[in-house]
Design a protein around this motif. Structure first.
Motif, PDB file in Angstrom:
ATOM      1  N   UNK A  13      -5.379  -9.873  67.300  1.00  0.00           N
ATOM      2  CA  UNK A  13      -4.477 -11.018  67.222  1.00  0.00           C
ATOM      3  C   UNK A  13      -3.945 -11.116  65.808  1.00  0.00           C
ATOM      4  N   UNK A  14      -2.698 -11.566  65.667  1.00  0.00           N
ATOM      5  CA  UNK A  14      -2.089 -11.673  64.348  1.00  0.00           C
ATOM      6  C   UNK A  14      -1.366 -13.004  64.235  1.00  0.00           C
ATOM      7  N   UNK A  15      -1.493 -13.640  63.068  1.00  0.00           N
ATOM      8  CA  UNK A  15      -0.783 -14.883  62.782  1.00  0.00           C
ATOM      9  C   UNK A  15      -0.305 -14.819  61.334  1.00  0.00           C
ATOM     10  N   UNK A  16       1.003 -14.924  61.144  1.00  0.00           N
ATOM     11  CA  UNK A  16       1.546 -14.865  59.791  1.00  0.00           C
ATOM     12  C   UNK A  16       1.298 -16.170  59.048  1.00  0.00           C
ATOM     13  N   UNK A  17       1.430 -17.274  59.722  1.00  0.00           N
ATOM     14  CA  UNK A  17       1.147 -18.573  59.121  1.00  0.00           C
ATOM     15  C   UNK A  17       0.626 -19.471  60.228  1.00  0.00           C
ATOM     16  N   UNK A  18      -0.163 -20.448  59.857  1.00  0.00           N
ATOM     17  CA  UNK A  18      -0.820 -21.231  60.897  1.00  0.00           C
ATOM     18  C   UNK A  18      -0.785 -22.718  60.584  1.00  0.00           C
ATOM     19  N   UNK A  19      -0.827 -23.484  61.637  1.00  0.00           N
ATOM     20  CA  UNK A  19      -1.099 -24.910  61.534  1.00  0.00           C
ATOM     21  C   UNK A  19      -1.912 -25.250  62.766  1.00  0.00           C
ATOM     22  N   UNK A  20      -2.701 -26.276  62.669  1.00  0.00           N
ATOM     23  CA  UNK A  20      -3.536 -26.610  63.807  1.00  0.00           C
ATOM     24  C   UNK A  20      -4.321 -27.888  63.568  1.00  0.00           C
ATOM     25  N   UNK A  21      -5.366 -28.049  64.341  1.00  0.00           N
ATOM     26  CA  UNK A  21      -6.226 -29.232  64.253  1.00  0.00           C
ATOM     27  C   UNK A  21      -7.667 -28.765  64.199  1.00  0.00           C
ATOM     28  N   UNK A  22      -8.457 -29.416  63.376  1.00  0.00           N
ATOM     29  CA  UNK A  22      -9.867 -29.035  63.236  1.00  0.00           C
ATOM     30  C   UNK A  22     -10.739 -30.281  63.216  1.00  0.00           C
ATOM     31  N   UNK A  23     -11.877 -30.191  63.893  1.00  0.00           N
ATOM     32  CA  UNK A  23     -12.860 -31.268  63.882  1.00  0.00           C
ATOM     33  C   UNK A  23     -13.958 -30.944  62.884  1.00  0.00           C
ATOM     34  N   UNK A  24     -14.200 -31.854  61.957  1.00  0.00           N
ATOM     35  CA  UNK A  24     -15.271 -31.696  60.971  1.00  0.00           C
ATOM     36  C   UNK A  24     -16.431 -32.604  61.342  1.00  0.00           C
ATOM     37  N   UNK A  25     -17.629 -32.044  61.396  1.00  0.00           N
ATOM     38  CA  UNK A  25     -18.838 -32.828  61.653  1.00  0.00           C
ATOM     39  C   UNK A  25     -19.431 -33.215  60.310  1.00  0.00           C
ATOM     40  N   UNK A  26     -19.296 -34.484  59.936  1.00  0.00           N
ATOM     41  CA  UNK A  26     -19.769 -34.965  58.643  1.00  0.00           C
ATOM     42  C   UNK A  26     -20.828 -36.030  58.892  1.00  0.00           C
ATOM     43  N   UNK A  27     -22.117 -35.739  58.596  1.00  0.00           N
ATOM     44  CA  UNK A  27     -23.197 -36.679  58.929  1.00  0.00           C
ATOM     45  C   UNK A  27     -22.980 -38.090  58.380  1.00  0.00           C
ATOM     46  N   UNK A  28     -22.438 -38.207  57.146  1.00  0.00           N
ATOM     47  CA  UNK A  28     -22.336 -39.542  56.522  1.00  0.00           C
ATOM     48  C   UNK A  28     -21.333 -40.453  57.227  1.00  0.00           C
ATOM     49  N   UNK A  29     -20.263 -39.895  57.792  1.00  0.00           N
ATOM     50  CA  UNK A  29     -19.199 -40.744  58.339  1.00  0.00           C
ATOM     51  C   UNK A  29     -18.859 -40.439  59.791  1.00  0.00           C
ATOM     52  N   UNK A  30     -19.431 -39.392  60.378  1.00  0.00           N
ATOM     53  CA  UNK A  30     -19.103 -39.023  61.749  1.00  0.00           C
ATOM     54  C   UNK A  30     -18.025 -37.956  61.807  1.00  0.00           C
ATOM     55  N   UNK A  31     -17.574 -37.628  63.009  1.00  0.00           N
ATOM     56  CA  UNK A  31     -16.554 -36.595  63.188  1.00  0.00           C
ATOM     57  C   UNK A  31     -15.216 -37.053  62.611  1.00  0.00           C
ATOM     58  N   UNK A  32     -14.532 -36.112  61.943  1.00  0.00           N
ATOM     59  CA  UNK A  32     -13.188 -36.368  61.424  1.00  0.00           C
ATOM     60  C   UNK A  32     -12.265 -35.289  61.990  1.00  0.00           C
ATOM     61  N   UNK A  33     -11.211 -35.712  62.675  1.00  0.00           N
ATOM     62  CA  UNK A  33     -10.237 -34.776  63.240  1.00  0.00           C
ATOM     63  C   UNK A  33      -9.012 -34.766  62.337  1.00  0.00           C
ATOM     64  N   UNK A  34      -8.706 -33.594  61.779  1.00  0.00           N
ATOM     65  CA  UNK A  34      -7.609 -33.474  60.821  1.00  0.00           C
ATOM     66  C   UNK A  34      -6.626 -32.391  61.264  1.00  0.00           C
ATOM     67  N   UNK A  35      -5.335 -32.639  60.992  1.00  0.00           N
ATOM     68  CA  UNK A  35      -4.330 -31.591  61.142  1.00  0.00           C
ATOM     69  C   UNK A  35      -4.344 -30.725  59.887  1.00  0.00           C
TER      70      UNK A  35
END
Length: 291
Positions: free
Chosen positions: A221-243
Motif C-alpha cells: 500500500x502507498x500513501x503520498x500524504x495522509x489525513x485521518x482520525x486517531x483515538x488516544x488512550x490517555x489514563x489521566x483524562x480518558x480517550x481523546x479522538x483527534x483529527x
C-alpha cells in the motif's frame, strides 16, 4: 545488478496481482489454482502484453515499459489514482540509469519551523521522509509522551509503533489502520530512493522482528500524504479522538508537519486542554525540583 527501482516495481506489480481474483476481472477460475490471485498469463492477457514481457517486469529485469504499457497495466490491475501515480513513479525511475551518488545527509528542521511549533496550541510534530521524529511541541509531548526517553535513532514512528514494550497503543481499535497509513507513507518514500540507508535499516529491522510488519508491508500500500482520525488512550483524562493532517515543509523531498486537532467546543477539545494543563503542571514541578 538489478536496478533498485525495477525491483521495487516488480514487487509492487506482484502484490497488486495477488490481490485480484479471477471473478474480479470477469474470468472463470477453472480447475485447481496454485495462486490465490491472478496468474501472470491472465494479467498479461488483460493488459495486452506477452506473458514473457510481463514476467520480466515482475522479476525486476531490465525492462523499461512505455507509458501506454503502464496505462494498460493500471487498468488491468484496477489501480486507484494514488497507486497509478506510484506505478508511474517507479517505472519512470527504472528507465533512468542508477545515480552514481545520492545525497543521504541528515534532515534538518529550520529554526522558523521550530518557532512555529512552540506557538501552536495543538499537538504537532515534524517527521522526516522516513518517519523519523525530528521536532515536536509541548502539546505533542503531553499527548505522545516524552520523546527524550528514547535514543535519537529510535525516534521513528514506525519503530515506535511496532515496539512491543510500549503499552496502550495496541489496545486502540484503529491500531492497524494507523500502522497501514505510516507504512503507506514509508512506501512512498522508498519509491523516491529505494536504496536509502535509513529506509533499508528501518524496514530491515522490522521485517526481522515483527510478523505483523511483514504482513502489512507485503501489501505494498502507498500513501503520498495522509489525513485521518486517531483515538488516544490517555489514563489521566480518558480517550481523546483527534483529527490529524500532514503539511509538507520545504525540501526535495522535505519533512512534513503532522498536526493533531480537535473539534472546538467538544469533549475531545476539553480533554486535550486538561491534558495540556496537567503536563504543564508536571513540567513546572520538575523544573522547580531541578533548580
Amino acid at each position: 545488478m538489478t536496478h533498485p527501482y525495477a525491483r521495487e516495481l516488480g514487487d509492487f506489480l506482484r502484490a497488486r496481482r495477488g490481490r485480484l481474483r479471477p471473478h474480479d476481472v470477469g474470468l472463470e477460475p477453472g480447475g485447481r489454482r496454485k495462486v490465490t490471485g491472478l496468474r501472470r498469463e491472465e494479467l498479461a492477457l488483460l493488459a495486452g502484453l506477452s506473458t514473457d514481457y510481463y514476467q520480466r517486469m515482475e522479476q525486476g529485469r531490465e525492462v523499461r515499459p512505455s507509458d501506454d504499457v503502464l496505462d494498460a497495466l493500471a487498468g488491468a490491475l484496477g489501480l486507484d489514482d494514488e497507486e497509478r501515480r506510484h506505478l508511474f513513479t517507479l517505472a519512470r525511475a527504472a528507465r533512468r540509469p542508477v545515480p552514481a551518488r545520492v545525497d543521504h545527509g541528515p534532515e534538518r528542521v529550520p529554526d522558523s519551523t521550530r518557532r512555529l511549533l512552540r506557538v501552536m496550541d495543538t499537538p504537532a510534530v515534524v517527521l522526516g521522509r522516513h518517519l523519523d521524529l525530528l521536532a515536536w511541541n509541548p502539546m505533542a509531548e503531553a499527548l505522545l509522551g516524552s520523546p527524550g526517553a528514547h535514543p535519537p535513532h529510535r525516534l521513528n514512528m514506525l519503530l515506535l509503533m511496532f515496539d512491543d514494550t510500549l503499552t496502550g497503543e495496541r489496545s486502540c481499535p484503529d491500531w492497524e489502520r494507523q500502522a497501514l497509513e505510516y507504512i503507506g507513507m514509508m512506501r512512498a518514500a522508498v519509491a523516491t530512493d529505494p536504496t536509502h540507508p535509513r529506509a533499508t535499516a528501518i524496514v530491515g529491522e522490522l521485517s526481522i522482528r515483527s510478523a505483523e510488519f511483514r504482513r502489512l508491508w507485503a501489501r505494498h500500500d502507498v500513501r503520498a500524504s495522509v489525513s485521518g482520525t486517531k483515538t488516544f488512550r490517555v489514563p489521566e483524562v480518558g480517550d481523546i479522538v483527534l483529527d490529524w493532517d500532514t503539511y509538507p515543509l520545504p525540501g526535495r523531498p522535505g519533512p512534513v508537519m503532522l498536526v493533531f486537532t480537535a473539534e472546538p467546543g467538544g469533549a475531545d477539545a476539553d480533554r486535550l486542554r486538561l491534558l495540556a494543563s496537567l503536563h504543564a503542571t508536571r513540567s513546572a514541578l520538575a523544573d522547580k525540583r531541578s533548580s
